[in-house]
Scaffold this active site. Structure first.
Site, PDB file in Angstrom:
ATOM      1  CB  SER A 116      -0.901   0.025   1.239  1.00 46.05           C
ATOM      2  OG  SER A 116      -1.674   1.208   1.295  1.00 46.05           O
ATOM      3  CB  CYS A 117       2.017   3.744  -1.994  1.00 48.53           C
ATOM      4  SG  CYS A 117       1.066   4.033  -3.502  1.00 48.53           S
ATOM      5  N   PRO A 118       0.575   5.890  -0.280  1.00 48.83           N
ATOM      6  CG  PRO A 118       1.761   7.614   0.757  1.00 48.83           C
ATOM      7  CD  PRO A 118       1.940   6.318   0.010  1.00 48.83           C
ATOM      8  CB  THR A 124      -0.036   0.137  -4.378  1.00 41.37           C
ATOM      9  OG1 THR A 124      -0.251   1.223  -3.476  1.00 41.37           O
ATOM     10  CG2 THR A 124      -0.841  -1.071  -3.919  1.00 41.37           C
TER      11      THR A 124
END
Length: 564
Positions: A116-118, A124
């Site tokens: 997961s990334c922002p 991601t």
């Protein structure tokens, strides 16, 4: 003619797996080659009769491919990327004899992973691909859940989690770990998975610690022996949850103006479609931006008990005109106060269930609310008002300088902390009515992959064949404002490529703000330009994109050495 089988694993990015399946289907059709296909996890499993009649099987990708079904068959094993790059070579290898699949050994491990990334777009899925490729190379079985911008894909099942030897979390945001209670868990960043997937897996197998089942309510935090995430990661978690509110609200307001004119939201237009869209966007979505930011910063720090105090603190920040700065303050106050109270309040085990739903939200909300009203709110509101006035009043040299800095920051590490700092601050300013910095950030983030794509066409001798082929994909990613499309090129030659990209992005950002370009939504790339009123001065935006792309492409071509 020999009958063949092909099984495509679904552990990688599902889109790539589907593309590989279609590439195999078309190549087999061109060759008139009988081929039975299976995409794991999506139904349509190979029949027993097809397996009995086949002479060879092609195993594509990683994860559980059901290899035990193919005893006695010749096998060839390739990555999804190999199929997409040259499907004919893959067929030639299989028909030439392939290889016998190595039997599973006691060293083979079952791994489940979450990435997961922002923003939930590039990092991601790049992290997922890095883990999948590394697990395949090391001979481990892996299943990966990606928590992207459209939610979780390929969600892990309770059975898969129960059978796993280790849980690997590669994320730059908070990930709920309650379902991993009792399992060995290791947490790292997405960049660790992208840069060295094999090393990350080795570290996870060696250093993972058991997630304490007694602390399921605190499961979003790392186990005691793991490195705790810092303030940056908590902030990015809040930003990732805030972005959908900014996107939805900004586009709805733009559509309101497109339908009802510049005064569509005036009281005299009540009852019209334009007025209704403006109400939904401005008083619905935009009103929740700061509470969402604060609530999910607190969630990242203290898990679910922090959400209510964080959102209430964020709402107070909005009401006190403290904006996103006040929301950030409220999120951290709520998160750390909730975590402090959770650690120091001890109750009888029969009353422990009251903590997350009653005691912690109540006390943490009280602490956060009082601090926001009496201590934090007024000075932060004054700071935000000063910052907003300065940004709105920027003209000439000051605007160009800000655009130069923001654009350059977007290209320095392409999705890393510097890039995210520029992006997050620009996106948060939209809630305060300052939309110029977002234009500089987006345009500056588009030009690195666009410039690289241009360089591969203008200077083909400076790039290898795979790099030239990847140039087209970089162009698409750049058009969609996915700066990470330039990462493979920058990683291969950072000392020449990164300065060229920073120069092009800085110029693009400077031109954008110099020409008064404004952007009301935090994403979309070229695809948001046709939306009425989403972008102010579309012509100026296009000029900035073209100029930045040209500078990046020319500098990359001039600085890189010719490939032998």
């Amino acid at each position: 003619m020999a009958r063949l089988l092909a099984v495509v694993g679904g552990a990688e990015l599902p889109t790539h797996a589907v593309l590989a399946l279609e590439a195999l289907r078309k190549a087999a059709g061109r060759r008139n080659q009988p081929l039975a296909l299976e995409l794991r996890g999506r139904g349509g499993a190979l029949s027993d009769s097809a397996i009995r009649e086949a002479q060879a099987v092609l195993l594509v990708g990683s994860g559980d491919l059901g290899e035990s079904r193919f005893e006695g068959l010749r096998r060839a094993r390739v990555a999804v990327e190999d199929v997409l790059a040259d499907v004919n070579a893959v067929f030639d290898r299989l028909l030439a004899g392939g290889e016998e699949a190595a039997p599973a050994t006691s060293s083979t491990k079952r791994i489940v992973a979450v990435t997961s990334c922002p923003t939930g777009i590039a990092h991601t899925f790049m992290a997922a691909e890095g883990i999948a490729a590394a697990a395949e190379a090391l001979g481990h079985h892996v299943r990966i859940e990606t928590q992207g911008s459209v939610g979780a894909r390929d969600a892990l099942t309770p059975e898969e989690i129960a059978q796993a030897d280790v849980v690997l979390i590669a994320a730059d945001t908070g990930v709920d770990r309650a379902r991993f209670a009792g399992k060995r868990v290791h947490a790292a960043s997405t960049k660790a998975a992208i840069r060295d997937g094999k090393g990350l897996i080795a570290t996870a197998l060696a250093e993972a610690r058991v997630q304490d089942a007694a602390k399921a309510e605190d499961a979003a935090r790392p186990a005691a022996a793991e490195k705790k995430p810092g303030a940056y990661k908590h902030l990015m978690t809040g930003v990732s949850f805030m972005l959908p509110f900014v996107v939805a609200g900004g586009l709805l307001i733009a559509l309101a103006f497109a339908i009802g004119g510049i005064d569509a939201m005036a009281p005299g237009h009540a009852g019209t479609l334009g007025y209704a869209l403006g109400e939904i966007g401005a008083k619905g979505a935009f009103a929740l931006i700061v509470p969402a930011l604060a609530g999910y910063i607190a969630y990242s720090v203290a898990d679910r008990p922090g959400i209510a105090p964080g959102m209430i603190g964020g709402m107070l920040a909005a009401n006190l005109q403290a904006g996103f700065l006040g929301g950030i303050a409220a999120g951290f106050i709520a998160g750390y106060s909730t975590r402090f109270l959770n650690r120091h309040i001890r109750l009888h085990k029969n009353l422990e269930g009251l903590k997350p739903v009653l005691i912690l939200p109540l006390l943490a909300t009280l602490v956060t609310g009082l601090l926001m009203v009496y201590v934090v709110g007024v000075p932060v509101a004054a700071i935000l008002a000063g910052l907003t006035g300065w940004l709105k009043g920027m003209q000439g040299t000051s605007a160009v300088l800000l655009g130069l800095i923001l654009g350059g920051m977007m290209a320095v590490d392409m999705g890393g902390p510097i890039n995210k700092a520029a992006y997050a601050s620009s996106a948060a300013l939209i809630a305060s009515g300052v939309t110029g910095p977002m234009a500089a950030a987006m345009i500056g983030g588009m030009t690195p992959p666009l410039g690289i794509a241009l360089a591969t066409r203008l200077f083909p001798g400076r790039f290898s064949k795979p790099e030239r082929e990847a140039g087209g994909a970089a162009a698409v990613l750049g058009a969609a404002f996915i700066t990470e499309g330039a990462i493979p090129f920058a990683a291969a030659d950072p000392l020449r490529v990164i300065p060229a990209m920073v120069a092009g992005s800085g110029l693009a950002g400077a031109i954008a703000l110099g020409l008064g370009v404004e952007l009301k939504v935090p994403h979309g790339g070229l695809f948001v330009l046709p939306i009425p009123n989403a972008v102010t001065n579309v012509t100026g935006a296009l000029i900035a994109i073209v100029a930045g792309t040209l500078v990046t492409g020319l500098l990359v071509g001039l600085l890189k050495k010719r490939v032998a």
